[in-house]
Motif scaffolding. Structure first.
Motif, mmCIF file in Angstrom:
data_model
loop_
_atom_site.group_PDB
_atom_site.id
_atom_site.type_symbol
_atom_site.label_atom_id
_atom_site.label_comp_id
_atom_site.label_asym_id
_atom_site.label_seq_id
_atom_site.Cartn_x
_atom_site.Cartn_y
_atom_site.Cartn_z
ATOM 1 N N SER A 1 0.868 -1.166 0.000
ATOM 2 C CA SER A 1 0.000 0.000 0.000
ATOM 3 C C SER A 1 0.910 1.222 0.000
ATOM 4 C CB SER A 1 -0.898 0.000 1.242
ATOM 5 O OG SER A 1 -1.620 1.211 1.332
ATOM 6 N N TYR A 2 0.765 2.034 -1.038
ATOM 7 C CA TYR A 2 1.657 3.190 -1.156
ATOM 8 C C TYR A 2 0.931 4.280 -1.919
ATOM 9 C CZ TYR A 2 6.155 5.560 -1.253
ATOM 10 O OH TYR A 2 7.176 6.461 -1.045
ATOM 11 N N GLY A 3 1.047 5.497 -1.438
ATOM 12 C CA GLY A 3 0.249 6.574 -1.990
ATOM 13 C C GLY A 3 0.736 7.156 -3.294
ATOM 14 N N ALA A 4 1.913 6.796 -3.731
ATOM 15 C CA ALA A 4 2.464 7.342 -4.974
ATOM 16 C C ALA A 4 3.046 6.202 -5.782
ATOM 17 C CB ALA A 4 3.525 8.383 -4.639
ATOM 18 N N THR A 5 3.695 6.542 -6.853
ATOM 19 C CA THR A 5 4.335 5.501 -7.664
ATOM 20 C C THR A 5 5.405 4.812 -6.829
ATOM 21 O OG1 THR A 5 3.968 6.805 -9.652
ATOM 22 C CG2 THR A 5 5.595 5.032 -9.770
ATOM 23 N N PRO A 6 5.279 3.511 -6.658
ATOM 24 C CA PRO A 6 6.202 2.827 -5.744
ATOM 25 C C PRO A 6 7.507 2.404 -6.418
ATOM 26 C CG PRO A 6 4.609 1.257 -6.550
ATOM 27 C CD PRO A 6 4.261 2.576 -7.185
ATOM 28 N N TYR A 7 8.553 2.394 -5.622
ATOM 29 C CA TYR A 7 9.753 1.640 -5.960
ATOM 30 C C TYR A 7 9.673 0.362 -5.135
ATOM 31 C CZ TYR A 7 11.785 5.999 -7.826
ATOM 32 O OH TYR A 7 12.034 7.146 -8.534
ATOM 33 N N LEU A 8 9.925 -0.780 -5.739
ATOM 34 C CA LEU A 8 9.722 -2.060 -5.075
ATOM 35 C C LEU A 8 11.002 -2.883 -5.084
ATOM 36 C CD1 LEU A 8 6.274 -2.599 -6.708
ATOM 37 C CD2 LEU A 8 6.634 -2.479 -4.244
ATOM 38 N N PHE A 9 11.217 -3.605 -4.014
ATOM 39 C CA PHE A 9 12.467 -4.329 -3.813
ATOM 40 C C PHE A 9 12.182 -5.683 -3.183
ATOM 41 C CE2 PHE A 9 14.981 -0.421 -4.266
ATOM 42 C CZ PHE A 9 14.055 0.544 -3.914
ATOM 43 N N TRP A 10 13.048 -6.640 -3.502
ATOM 44 C CA TRP A 10 13.118 -7.885 -2.757
ATOM 45 C C TRP A 10 14.546 -8.049 -2.243
ATOM 46 C CZ3 TRP A 10 9.759 -11.328 -0.870
ATOM 47 C CH2 TRP A 10 8.450 -11.352 -1.393
ATOM 48 N N TYR A 11 14.630 -8.353 -0.938
ATOM 49 C CA TYR A 11 15.902 -8.628 -0.296
ATOM 50 C C TYR A 11 15.874 -10.041 0.278
ATOM 51 C CZ TYR A 11 17.553 -3.748 -0.286
ATOM 52 O OH TYR A 11 18.000 -2.498 -0.646
ATOM 53 N N VAL A 12 17.064 -10.645 0.401
ATOM 54 C CA VAL A 12 17.192 -11.946 1.035
ATOM 55 C C VAL A 12 18.140 -11.801 2.220
ATOM 56 C CG1 VAL A 12 19.065 -12.684 -0.521
ATOM 57 C CG2 VAL A 12 17.738 -14.388 0.724
ATOM 58 N N GLN A 13 17.804 -12.496 3.300
ATOM 59 C CA GLN A 13 18.621 -12.432 4.515
ATOM 60 C C GLN A 13 18.926 -13.852 4.974
ATOM 61 O OE1 GLN A 13 16.770 -10.718 8.110
ATOM 62 N NE2 GLN A 13 18.643 -9.559 8.462
ATOM 63 N N SER A 14 20.195 -14.222 4.928
ATOM 64 C CA SER A 14 20.631 -15.506 5.454
ATOM 65 C C SER A 14 21.095 -15.301 6.891
ATOM 66 C CB SER A 14 21.756 -16.062 4.589
ATOM 67 O OG SER A 14 21.316 -16.260 3.270
ATOM 68 N N PRO A 15 21.049 -16.357 7.704
ATOM 69 C CA PRO A 15 21.437 -16.225 9.118
ATOM 70 C C PRO A 15 22.820 -15.605 9.277
ATOM 71 C CG PRO A 15 20.416 -18.361 8.724
ATOM 72 C CD PRO A 15 20.582 -17.713 7.382
ATOM 73 N N GLY A 16 22.899 -14.583 10.086
ATOM 74 C CA GLY A 16 24.168 -13.930 10.349
ATOM 75 C C GLY A 16 24.660 -13.031 9.234
ATOM 76 N N GLN A 17 23.857 -12.906 8.182
ATOM 77 C CA GLN A 17 24.264 -12.081 7.044
ATOM 78 C C GLN A 17 23.392 -10.836 6.950
ATOM 79 O OE1 GLN A 17 26.915 -13.089 5.060
ATOM 80 N NE2 GLN A 17 27.074 -14.697 6.594
ATOM 81 N N GLY A 18 23.918 -9.854 6.282
ATOM 82 C CA GLY A 18 23.121 -8.667 6.024
ATOM 83 C C GLY A 18 22.113 -8.917 4.924
ATOM 84 N N LEU A 19 21.209 -8.011 4.767
ATOM 85 C CA LEU A 19 20.233 -8.098 3.683
ATOM 86 C C LEU A 19 20.931 -7.893 2.349
ATOM 87 C CD1 LEU A 19 17.567 -5.894 5.421
ATOM 88 C CD2 LEU A 19 17.127 -8.204 4.648
ATOM 89 N N GLN A 20 20.600 -8.755 1.403
ATOM 90 C CA GLN A 20 21.177 -8.653 0.066
ATOM 91 C C GLN A 20 20.060 -8.382 -0.926
ATOM 92 O OE1 GLN A 20 22.884 -12.269 -1.545
ATOM 93 N NE2 GLN A 20 24.130 -11.151 -3.020
#
Lengths: 114, 116
Positions: free
Chosen positions: A26-45
């Protein structure tokens, strides 16, 4: 109000099977959309992102996602899952007018059966 | 360095103590973000810097939380008088040599804070 919903908390698929992770926003304007993956002990990629143009976007590790404005969805897909894909996946939305602030979903934890 | 680094990786504090969490962004990145990730949740935005300027701090949950980036590179998130509800993973991200909206955010591994 801006928000992201990932309706599936946990998903288990067999190795080699196809995968689809759901994301609604739900977003009031044109959205930018992302998918990130997070493995245990790792940062979001970052897996992939959508800003404009072609609504089917390709990402790393064989992932793709399709933006459907009419459904306010940005589902993540992979035709054949590998055991190494087991991780937690987060969908996020931001915007041209508020690019500094991302809104993340609560995540989907993917288990892969051998 | 090659990526965003954060220190310490783990921090245990007694309730009421002050803590300081450090973020070293990717060299040259203009934008720096702090997020809080509670157990089982997605990251929630805390604050945003462009160079040394803190342009958005609307996500800071209380005035016990303070962030700074005095020289436009390293940033510190400080939490005063920690409470149990502050227990979470604190993520730092940096982006953009140009500070553009389309710049990818690169995340550090996070600092796991546990308040006893």
């Amino acid at each position: 109000a801006q928000s992201v919903t990932q309706p599936d908390i946990h998903i288990t698929v067999s190795e080699g099977a196809s995968l689809e992770l759901r994301c609604n926003y739900s977003y009031g304007a044109t959205p930018y959309l992302f998918w990130y993956v997070q493995s245990p002990g790792q940062g979001l990629q970052l897996l992939l992102k959508y800003f404009s143009g072609d609504t089917l976007v390709q990402g790393i590790k064989g992932f793709e996602a399709e933006f459907k404005r009419s459904q306010s969805s940005f589902n993540l897909r992979k035709p054949s899952v590998h055991w190494s894909d087991a991780a937690e996946y987060f969908c996020a939305v931001g915007g041209r007018n508020n690019f500094n602030k991302f809104y993340f979903g609560s995540g989907t934890k993917l288990n892969v059966k051998p | 360095g090659a990526g965003v680094s954060q220190s310490p990786r783990y921090k245990v504090a007694k309730r009421g103590q002050d803590v300081a969490l450090r973020c070293d962004p990717i060299s040259g990145h203009v934008s720096l973000f702090w997020y809080q990730q509670a157990l089982g949740q997605g990251p929630e935005f805390l604050t945003y810097f462009q160079n040394e300027a803190q342009l958005d701090k609307s996500g800071l949950p209380s005035d016990r939380f303070f962030a700074e980036r005095p020289e436009g590179s390293v940033s510190t998130l400080k939490i005063q008088r920690t409470q149990q509800e502050d227990s979470a993973v604190y993520l730092c991200a940096s982006s953009g040599k140009g500070g553009q909206a389309t710049d990818t955010q690169y995340f550090g591994p996070g600092t796991r804070l546990t308040v006893l």
